[in-house]
Write a protein that holds these residues in place. Structure first.
Motif, PDB file in Angstrom:
ATOM      1  N   MET A   1      19.394  22.004  -6.029  1.00 43.70           N
ATOM      2  CA  MET A   1      20.500  22.757  -6.617  1.00 43.70           C
ATOM      3  C   MET A   1      21.059  22.091  -7.858  1.00 43.70           C
ATOM      4  O   MET A   1      21.145  20.882  -7.926  1.00 43.70           O
ATOM      5  CB  MET A   1      21.618  22.835  -5.576  1.00 43.70           C
ATOM      6  CG  MET A   1      21.948  24.246  -5.208  1.00 43.70           C
ATOM      7  SD  MET A   1      23.562  24.361  -4.488  1.00 43.70           S
ATOM      8  CE  MET A   1      24.067  25.912  -5.113  1.00 43.70           C
ATOM      9  N   LYS A   2      21.412  22.919  -8.822  1.00 41.53           N
ATOM     10  CA  LYS A   2      22.066  22.394 -10.024  1.00 41.53           C
ATOM     11  C   LYS A   2      23.449  23.037 -10.136  1.00 41.53           C
ATOM     12  O   LYS A   2      23.582  24.243  -9.959  1.00 41.53           O
ATOM     13  CB  LYS A   2      21.263  22.752 -11.261  1.00 41.53           C
ATOM     14  CG  LYS A   2      19.906  22.080 -11.325  1.00 41.53           C
ATOM     15  CD  LYS A   2      19.235  22.475 -12.616  1.00 41.53           C
ATOM     16  CE  LYS A   2      17.799  22.021 -12.643  1.00 41.53           C
ATOM     17  NZ  LYS A   2      17.077  22.662 -13.744  1.00 41.53           N
ATOM     18  N   ILE A   3      24.415  22.196 -10.456  1.00 42.35           N
ATOM     19  CA  ILE A   3      25.801  22.684 -10.480  1.00 42.35           C
ATOM     20  C   ILE A   3      26.452  22.335 -11.815  1.00 42.35           C
ATOM     21  O   ILE A   3      26.228  21.234 -12.339  1.00 42.35           O
ATOM     22  CB  ILE A   3      26.613  22.026  -9.344  1.00 42.35           C
ATOM     23  CG1 ILE A   3      25.812  22.153  -8.067  1.00 42.35           C
ATOM     24  CG2 ILE A   3      28.021  22.618  -9.257  1.00 42.35           C
ATOM     25  CD1 ILE A   3      26.506  22.591  -6.883  1.00 42.35           C
ATOM     26  N   LEU A   4      27.231  23.265 -12.309  1.00 47.59           N
ATOM     27  CA  LEU A   4      28.017  23.002 -13.513  1.00 47.59           C
ATOM     28  C   LEU A   4      29.503  23.039 -13.159  1.00 47.59           C
ATOM     29  O   LEU A   4      29.975  23.990 -12.521  1.00 47.59           O
ATOM     30  CB  LEU A   4      27.725  24.061 -14.584  1.00 47.59           C
ATOM     31  CG  LEU A   4      28.664  24.045 -15.799  1.00 47.59           C
ATOM     32  CD1 LEU A   4      28.464  22.781 -16.644  1.00 47.59           C
ATOM     33  CD2 LEU A   4      28.469  25.287 -16.669  1.00 47.59           C
ATOM     34  N   VAL A   5      30.210  21.999 -13.579  1.00 51.54           N
ATOM     35  CA  VAL A   5      31.670  21.981 -13.444  1.00 51.54           C
ATOM     36  C   VAL A   5      32.234  22.157 -14.853  1.00 51.54           C
ATOM     37  O   VAL A   5      31.861  21.423 -15.767  1.00 51.54           O
ATOM     38  CB  VAL A   5      32.157  20.650 -12.821  1.00 51.54           C
ATOM     39  CG1 VAL A   5      33.679  20.604 -12.754  1.00 51.54           C
ATOM     40  CG2 VAL A   5      31.547  20.459 -11.439  1.00 51.54           C
ATOM     41  N   VAL A   6      33.118  23.123 -15.022  1.00 48.39           N
ATOM     42  CA  VAL A   6      33.710  23.367 -16.342  1.00 48.39           C
ATOM     43  C   VAL A   6      35.079  22.696 -16.418  1.00 48.39           C
ATOM     44  O   VAL A   6      35.926  22.918 -15.552  1.00 48.39           O
ATOM     45  CB  VAL A   6      33.843  24.883 -16.611  1.00 48.39           C
ATOM     46  CG1 VAL A   6      34.541  25.139 -17.951  1.00 48.39           C
ATOM     47  CG2 VAL A   6      32.477  25.554 -16.598  1.00 48.39           C
ATOM     48  N   SER A  14      37.210  14.653 -10.114  1.00 46.33           N
ATOM     49  CA  SER A  14      37.341  14.598  -8.670  1.00 46.33           C
ATOM     50  C   SER A  14      36.364  15.585  -7.997  1.00 46.33           C
ATOM     51  O   SER A  14      35.742  15.269  -6.974  1.00 46.33           O
ATOM     52  CB  SER A  14      38.784  14.938  -8.322  1.00 46.33           C
ATOM     53  OG  SER A  14      39.000  14.823  -6.960  1.00 46.33           O
ATOM     54  N   ILE A  15      36.223  16.758  -8.578  1.00 49.90           N
ATOM     55  CA  ILE A  15      35.265  17.743  -8.049  1.00 49.90           C
ATOM     56  C   ILE A  15      33.840  17.173  -8.137  1.00 49.90           C
ATOM     57  O   ILE A  15      33.060  17.238  -7.184  1.00 49.90           O
ATOM     58  CB  ILE A  15      35.365  19.081  -8.827  1.00 49.90           C
ATOM     59  CG1 ILE A  15      36.741  19.736  -8.586  1.00 49.90           C
ATOM     60  CG2 ILE A  15      34.234  20.039  -8.444  1.00 49.90           C
ATOM     61  CD1 ILE A  15      37.055  20.917  -9.510  1.00 49.90           C
ATOM     62  N   VAL A  16      33.537  16.561  -9.274  1.00 54.31           N
ATOM     63  CA  VAL A  16      32.212  15.959  -9.474  1.00 54.31           C
ATOM     64  C   VAL A  16      31.951  14.885  -8.413  1.00 54.31           C
ATOM     65  O   VAL A  16      30.874  14.839  -7.798  1.00 54.31           O
ATOM     66  CB  VAL A  16      32.105  15.359 -10.902  1.00 54.31           C
ATOM     67  CG1 VAL A  16      30.963  14.365 -10.999  1.00 54.31           C
ATOM     68  CG2 VAL A  16      31.953  16.470 -11.938  1.00 54.31           C
ATOM     69  N   LYS A  17      32.935  14.026  -8.178  1.00 52.67           N
ATOM     70  CA  LYS A  17      32.749  12.955  -7.189  1.00 52.67           C
ATOM     71  C   LYS A  17      32.516  13.523  -5.788  1.00 52.67           C
ATOM     72  O   LYS A  17      31.720  13.002  -5.015  1.00 52.67           O
ATOM     73  CB  LYS A  17      33.969  12.024  -7.168  1.00 52.67           C
ATOM     74  CG  LYS A  17      33.935  10.958  -8.248  1.00 52.67           C
ATOM     75  CD  LYS A  17      34.970   9.882  -7.921  1.00 52.67           C
ATOM     76  CE  LYS A  17      35.085   8.821  -8.995  1.00 52.67           C
ATOM     77  NZ  LYS A  17      34.022   7.801  -8.945  1.00 52.67           N
ATOM     78  N   LYS A  23      23.597  14.765  -1.256  1.00 53.46           N
ATOM     79  CA  LYS A  23      22.405  14.167  -1.870  1.00 53.46           C
ATOM     80  C   LYS A  23      21.340  15.214  -2.228  1.00 53.46           C
ATOM     81  O   LYS A  23      20.362  14.914  -2.890  1.00 53.46           O
ATOM     82  CB  LYS A  23      21.797  13.092  -0.961  1.00 53.46           C
ATOM     83  CG  LYS A  23      22.759  11.967  -0.636  1.00 53.46           C
ATOM     84  CD  LYS A  23      23.144  11.137  -1.879  1.00 53.46           C
ATOM     85  CE  LYS A  23      24.261  10.145  -1.571  1.00 53.46           C
ATOM     86  NZ  LYS A  23      25.308  10.052  -2.575  1.00 53.46           N
ATOM     87  N   GLN A  24      21.528  16.440  -1.730  1.00 54.42           N
ATOM     88  CA  GLN A  24      20.533  17.477  -2.062  1.00 54.42           C
ATOM     89  C   GLN A  24      20.755  18.059  -3.453  1.00 54.42           C
ATOM     90  O   GLN A  24      19.908  18.773  -3.946  1.00 54.42           O
ATOM     91  CB  GLN A  24      20.606  18.645  -1.091  1.00 54.42           C
ATOM     92  CG  GLN A  24      20.997  18.223   0.258  1.00 54.42           C
ATOM     93  CD  GLN A  24      19.979  18.382   1.304  1.00 54.42           C
ATOM     94  OE1 GLN A  24      20.042  19.355   1.967  1.00 54.42           O
ATOM     95  NE2 GLN A  24      19.098  17.419   1.450  1.00 54.42           N
TER      96      GLN A  24
END
Ligand code: AMP
Ligand code: GLY
Length: 414
Positions: A1-6, A14-17, A23-24
Motif C-alpha cells: 500500500m502507498k499512502i499520501l498525507v497532505v 503525527s499521522i505519518v508516525k 509494516k505492510q
C-alpha cells in the motif's frame, strides 16, 4: 500500500508516525511535509492547495489512500476533486467542510438540529454588532466567520475589547474576507475538551478526548495560538459527559449533515466546553486537531489504515486504546503568535524511551534543522499517568538551551 498525507505540520507528522507502525505499508508520502519528517516519510514538494498536482501525483505514484490534514485543502474541495477521479481519500467534501469553514453556517446548523451551543448573532455591520454587544454586555465572544488559522476568536472581557474586535474585523479587515462576517456569541464558562471521531455518513466512531492549550503563556495568559500543548485522556471528563457529547453532539451532527445533503466523511472534531448545563459546542473542525492528534494517535492501539478502511466500508473498526496517558508540549518561536524570526537552529533532543519529537515547522539549512514557522516542534511523552508523561516531556525540554529563540509553556498537564 502507498499512502499520501497532505499537509506540513505537527498533525501530519503525527499521522505519518502512526502509519509507520504498519509494516505492510510500502510507502508513505507527505505533501509538502517539512524537513523534520524526512526520516519518516518521503516529502513531495507539492503545496497542500495545489489540488491538480496532488491528483496527478497520486495517479502517477499509484497511491492507494490519501489522508488530508489541513482545513484549507478541504475547503478548497480536495475531496470532491479526488472523488471525481475515483481516487480514495479520507476527507470531507467542500460542502461538508463548511462546518469548519463558516462559523455562522455551523451556528445555524446547530440551532436547526438542537445541538447544544452558545446563543449567538451574525453581523456584517459594525454599528449593529456594537448595539448587540451593548445589549448583551461582557464578557462576550467575537469570532471571524471564516478560516483564520485559529486566531479569529476574541474572548472580550469588557465591552470596549468587544468594540475593538468588531472594528478590527469589520472595519480594518484584520482577517480579510474571513472576518467580513462575524459571529457574536454568549460567553460560556467551564473546562474545555476536544473530541474527535472517525465519521462516514451516519456512522460515528469516537476517539479518546483530549485537552489543548490555546493561550500562548502559562496560566492561560496571552493571545490565542494554534495550540501550545495537549494531553489525553482527561481525568475530569465523566463517562456521562463523554457519552452525551458522542450521542447529542457528534452523532446528531453526522445525521444532520446527511439531512442537509452534506454527508460527512473524515474526522469530525468538536471543541467542547463543560458548562454547568452540560457539554456545549465551541467550534467544529472537519479534520484532525492540532496538537490533539499528537497526543491521541499514540494511544490508539488499532492500525490507522485498517480503521480508515473499515470506516469507509461502514465496518465497525472496534477502536481500542492503550490505558496510558500522553502529554505534548509545543516549542514555539519567540514572539509567536505575533512576529517572530525563522531560520533559528532547532535544539537537538535525546531520543529517550517514551518521548517523541513531532516536527511542526522545520527546514534544512545546509545540514542543520532550523525553524520555519511559529510552532516548531512538539515534544511528546507517553506513560502510565499524566504526571509521569509530563515529567518525561519536561525532562527533555529542560535539558536543551533555547538561547532566547524559542519558548514553551511550563504548565501543560500540570
Ligand atoms: P475557537 O477557535 O472557536 O476554538 O476559540 C478559541 C478559544 O476561544 C476556545 O478554545 C475558547 O477558549 C474560547 N471561546 C470560544 N468560544 C467561546 C465561548 N462561547 N465562551 C467562552 N470561551 C470561548
Ligand atoms: N486544536 C484546535 C485545532 O486544531 O484547531
Amino acid at each position: 500500500m502507498k499512502i499520501l498525507v497532505v499537509g506540513r505540520g505537527g498533525r501530519e507528522h503525527s499521522i505519518v508516525k502512526k502509519l509507520k507502525e504498519n509494516k505492510q505499508i510500502q510507502k508513505i508520502y507527505v505533501a509538502p511535509g517539512n524537513a523534520g519528517m524526512e526520516e519518516d516519510a518521503e516529502c513531495i514538494s507539492i503545496d497542500e492547495m495545489n489540488i491538480e498536482d496532488l491528483v496527478s501525483f497520486v495517479k502517477e505514484a499509484a497511491v492507494d489512500l490519501t489522508i488530508v490534514g489541513p482545513e484549507n485543502s478541504l475547503n478548497a474541495g480536495i475531496a470532491n476533486r479526488f472523488q471525481t477521479e475515483n481516487l480514495t481519500i479520507f476527507a470531507p467534501t467542500q460542502e461538508a467542510s463548511w462546518l469548519e469553514g463558516s462559523k455562522s453556517y455551523a451556528k445555524d446548523f446547530m440551532k436547526k438540529y438542537a445541538i447544544p451551543t452558545a446563543s449567538y448573532g451574525v453581523f456584517q455591520d459594525a454599528d449593529e454588532a456594537k448595539k448587540h454587544v451593548a445589549e448583551m454586555g461582557a464578557p462576550i465572544v467575537i469570532k471571524a466567520d471564516g478560516l483564520a488559522a485559529g486566531k479569529g476568536v476574541i474572548v472580550a472581557m469588557t465591552e470596549e475589547e468587544a468594540y475593538q474586535a468588531i472594528d478590527d474585523m469589520l472595519i480594518c479587515k484584520a482577517f480579510d474576507q474571513a472576518g467580513s462576517t462575524i459571529v457574536i456569541e454568549a460567553y460560556l464558562e467551564g473546562a474545555e475538551f476536544s473530541l474527535m471521531a472517525f465519521v462516514h455518513e451516519d456512522k460515528v466512531y469516537p476517539m479518546m478526548a483530549a485537552r489543548d492549550y490555546k493561550r500562548a503563556y502559562d496560566n492561560d495568559e496571552g493571545p490565542n495560538t494554534g495550540g501550545m500543548g495537549a494531553f489525553a485522556p482527561i481525568p475530569d471528563l465523566t463517562k456521562e459527559a463523554y457519552q452525551f457529547s458522542v450521542e447529542q453532539i457528534l452523532k446528531k451532527t453526522a445525521e444532520g449533515m446527511m439531512s442537509e445533503g452534506r454527508s460527512f466523511t473524515g474526522i469530525l472534531y468538536a471543541g467542547l466546553i463543560l458548562t454547568k448545563y452540560g457539554p456545549k459546542v465551541i467550534e467544529f473542525n472537519t479534520r484532525f486537531g492540532d496538537p490533539e492528534t499528537q497526543v491521541v494517535l499514540p494511544l490508539l492501539k488499532n492500525d490507522l489504515v485498517q480503521v480508515i478502511q473499515d470506516v469507509l466500508e461502514k465496518k465497525e473498526p472496534n477502536l481500542e486504546w492503550h490505558e496510558e496517558a500522553c502529554v505534548g508540549v509545543v516549542l514555539a518561536s519567540k514572539g509567536y503568535p505575533g512576529t517572530y524570526k525563522i531560520g533559528e537552529r532547532v535544539p537537538k533532543f535525546d531520543d529517550k524511551k517514551d518521548t517523541y519529537i513531532i516536527h511542526a515547522g522545520t527546514k534544512k539549512d545546509n545540514e542543520s534543522l532550523v525553524s520555519d514557522s511559529g510552532r516548531v516542534l512538539l515534544v511528546g511523552g507517553r506513560a502510565e499517568t499524566l504526571s509521569e508523561a509530563a515529567r518525561k516531556v519536561y525532562a527533555q525540554l529542560d535539558q536543551v538551551e533555547l538561547k532566547n529563540n524559542f519558548y514553551y509553556r511550563s504548565d501543560i498537564a500540570k
